[in-house]
Design a protein around this motif. Structure first.
Motif, PDB file in Angstrom:
ATOM      1  N   LYS A  54     -37.149  83.624  44.710  1.00  3.52           N
ATOM      2  CA  LYS A  54     -37.321  84.578  43.609  1.00  3.52           C
ATOM      3  C   LYS A  54     -37.994  85.854  44.099  1.00  3.52           C
ATOM      4  O   LYS A  54     -37.620  86.963  43.697  1.00  3.52           O
ATOM      5  N   LEU A 113     -40.239  91.322  35.736  1.00  9.98           N
ATOM      6  CA  LEU A 113     -39.459  90.297  36.426  1.00  9.98           C
ATOM      7  C   LEU A 113     -40.342  89.159  36.916  1.00  9.98           C
ATOM      8  O   LEU A 113     -39.940  87.994  36.877  1.00  9.98           O
ATOM      9  N   HIS A 169     -41.085  86.948  33.957  1.00  5.00           N
ATOM     10  CA  HIS A 169     -39.921  86.119  33.608  1.00  5.00           C
ATOM     11  C   HIS A 169     -39.727  85.005  34.630  1.00  5.00           C
ATOM     12  O   HIS A 169     -39.435  83.858  34.278  1.00  5.00           O
ATOM     13  N   ALA A 170     -39.901  85.352  35.921  1.00  2.00           N
ATOM     14  CA  ALA A 170     -39.643  84.390  36.993  1.00  2.00           C
ATOM     15  C   ALA A 170     -40.581  83.198  36.951  1.00  2.00           C
ATOM     16  O   ALA A 170     -40.214  82.098  37.369  1.00  2.00           O
ATOM     17  N   ASN A 224     -38.828  80.657  34.489  1.00  2.00           N
ATOM     18  CA  ASN A 224     -37.383  80.414  34.492  1.00  2.00           C
ATOM     19  C   ASN A 224     -36.864  80.151  35.893  1.00  2.00           C
ATOM     20  O   ASN A 224     -37.528  80.431  36.890  1.00  2.00           O
ATOM     21  N   TYR A 233     -34.209  80.424  39.210  1.00  2.00           N
ATOM     22  CA  TYR A 233     -33.751  81.568  40.018  1.00  2.00           C
ATOM     23  C   TYR A 233     -32.563  82.254  39.362  1.00  2.00           C
ATOM     24  O   TYR A 233     -32.552  83.473  39.195  1.00  2.00           O
ATOM     25  N   THR A 270     -33.442  84.047  36.130  1.00  2.00           N
ATOM     26  CA  THR A 270     -34.247  85.233  36.431  1.00  2.00           C
ATOM     27  C   THR A 270     -33.380  86.351  36.990  1.00  2.00           C
ATOM     28  O   THR A 270     -33.561  87.522  36.644  1.00  2.00           O
ATOM     29  N   TYR A 298     -31.431  87.961  34.190  1.00  6.90           N
ATOM     30  CA  TYR A 298     -32.358  88.795  33.407  1.00  6.90           C
ATOM     31  C   TYR A 298     -32.715  90.063  34.180  1.00  6.90           C
ATOM     32  O   TYR A 298     -32.752  91.163  33.616  1.00  6.90           O
TER      33      TYR A 298
END
Length: 370
Positions: free
Chosen positions: A84, A107, A110-111, A114, A116, A119, A122
């Protein structure tokens, strides 16, 4: 001790170790005399017993991580793993300093929660909305890298690798797949048939079956299709692509209308039947473009439509149907994994040891700003 916690701690430890090694490596290289830094790969080859290519890759990775201290810190703290982290750094390259700072924070947040693949989807959408021109610049730069490569393998085999635009690749694969699937049954697997069909096409030989019509699925807001906004288009089986590229692809295509909820951007409900109609399948594929299992990217048009609640005569609906690839359909049906659908479209999985994980569908349009 909870086995899941032990496993997760070990995985987090790998990311932390990579981050710490990268810092150590850069310190090692920076301590060399300037005239020796050019040949730092040779030093690593000797000290670490790796190839020169691997040594160069280790230095490049360390340099990339050091260029984004926030990402490096997230790795050390176990909030994101190496994959990620490097993906986020790569996607930030085309942004200005100000835009990159905004995107990095979003990011990373979000990562943390969630997978890989989720993400990355997104991240691409976020960057497209933040700076559409940057996304287009990135596409044009990557397009220049298209190539054909032959990689020799063992036992008299070799691999042909083609790099091309996602749209071209989707059309090529669909073309090969359609021919392969139309061939009569024999002792070959479908993958073997695809390989044989691709070979015949590349060598200019006639294929033993009609080639049919090549199709790709593209979803984009009508405002973007008409050039009023630059929201990204979604290429079926791939993900977001720049709006201008989407408009070029759509120019000669067949258009269909999908109504979305203005509050959420999600596709709306349709008919109630036992066997999903072609129209219903298309709508479900538009709303849920990939398998709804955790981290699975199998395109919806290659998935089964699973009745999450067993069929009761009335529940062949958008609310109950979800695309699942054959593996994850079997997992839900024949193992201790369970799944339920939430009112907002979220698909909740329950693991065999009772833990839950949500898979969220991505809206195909931007929600209304109110």
């Amino acid at each position: 001790m909870d086995p899941d916690a032990v496993l997760k701690a070990a995985f987090v430890g790998m990311g932390k170790a990579v981050a710490e090694f990268s810092v150590t490596l850069l310190n090692y290289v920076s301590d060399l005399e300037p005239r020796d830094r050019e040949f730092s790969e040779e030093l690593l080859m000797r000290e670490l017993r790796v190839s020169r290519v691997k040594a160069g890759w280790l230095i490049d990775r360390a340099t990339d991580l050091a260029s984004r201290p926030g990402v490096l810190k997230a790795m050390v703290e176990g909030r994101v793993d190496e994959g990620k982290a490097l993906m986020i750094i790569d996607l930030l390259r085309v942004l200005s300093v100000a835009h990159a700072a905004v995107a990095e924070e979003a990011l990373l947040a979000h990562a943390e929660k969630n997978s890989y693949s989720t993400t990355r989807q997104y991240a691409v959408r976020f960057i497209h909305r933040l700076d559409p021109k940057a996304a287009e610049r990135r596409f044009q730069a990557k397009r220049k890298q298209r190539m054909v490569e032959k990689i020799n393998l063992d036992d008299g085999m070799a691999l042909i690798r083609l790099m091309m635009t996602a749209h071209d690749a989707a059309m090529v694969y669909d073309h090969v797949n359609r021919i392969a699937r139309s061939l009569p049954k024999d002792d070959r697997t479908l993958d073997q048939k695809r390989s044989d069909v691709a070979r015949d096409l590349l060598l200019g030989h006639d294929t033993p079956a009609p080639q049919g019509q090549t199709m790709v699925y593209l979803t984009m807001p009508i405002t973007s299709a008409f050039g009023m906004t630059n929201d990204p288009a979604i290429l079926g089986g791939y993900g977001p692509i720049p709006a201008r590229i989407g408009r070029d692809i759509a120019a000669g295509g067949i258009w269909k209308r999908i109504l979305t909820d203005p509050m959420t951007g999600m596709a709306e409900e349709i008919s109630h039947v036992y066997r999903p109609s072609p129209k219903q399948r298309e709508l479900i594929a538009a709303r849920y473009p990939t398998c709804m299992a955790i981290g699975c990217n199998q395109p919806a048009h290659r998935c089964d439509l699973d009745h999450c609640c067993p069929f009761d005569g009335t529940n062949t609906t958008l609310n109950n149907l979800r695309p699942k690839c054959r593996r994850h359909h079997r997992m839900k049906t024949h193992s201790n994994w369970k799944c339920t659908n939430q009112p907002d479209g979220t698909h909740t999985w329950t693991t065999p040891n009772g833990k839950t994980e949500d898979v969220h569908p991505e809206p195909i349009a931007e929600p209304a700003p109110f």
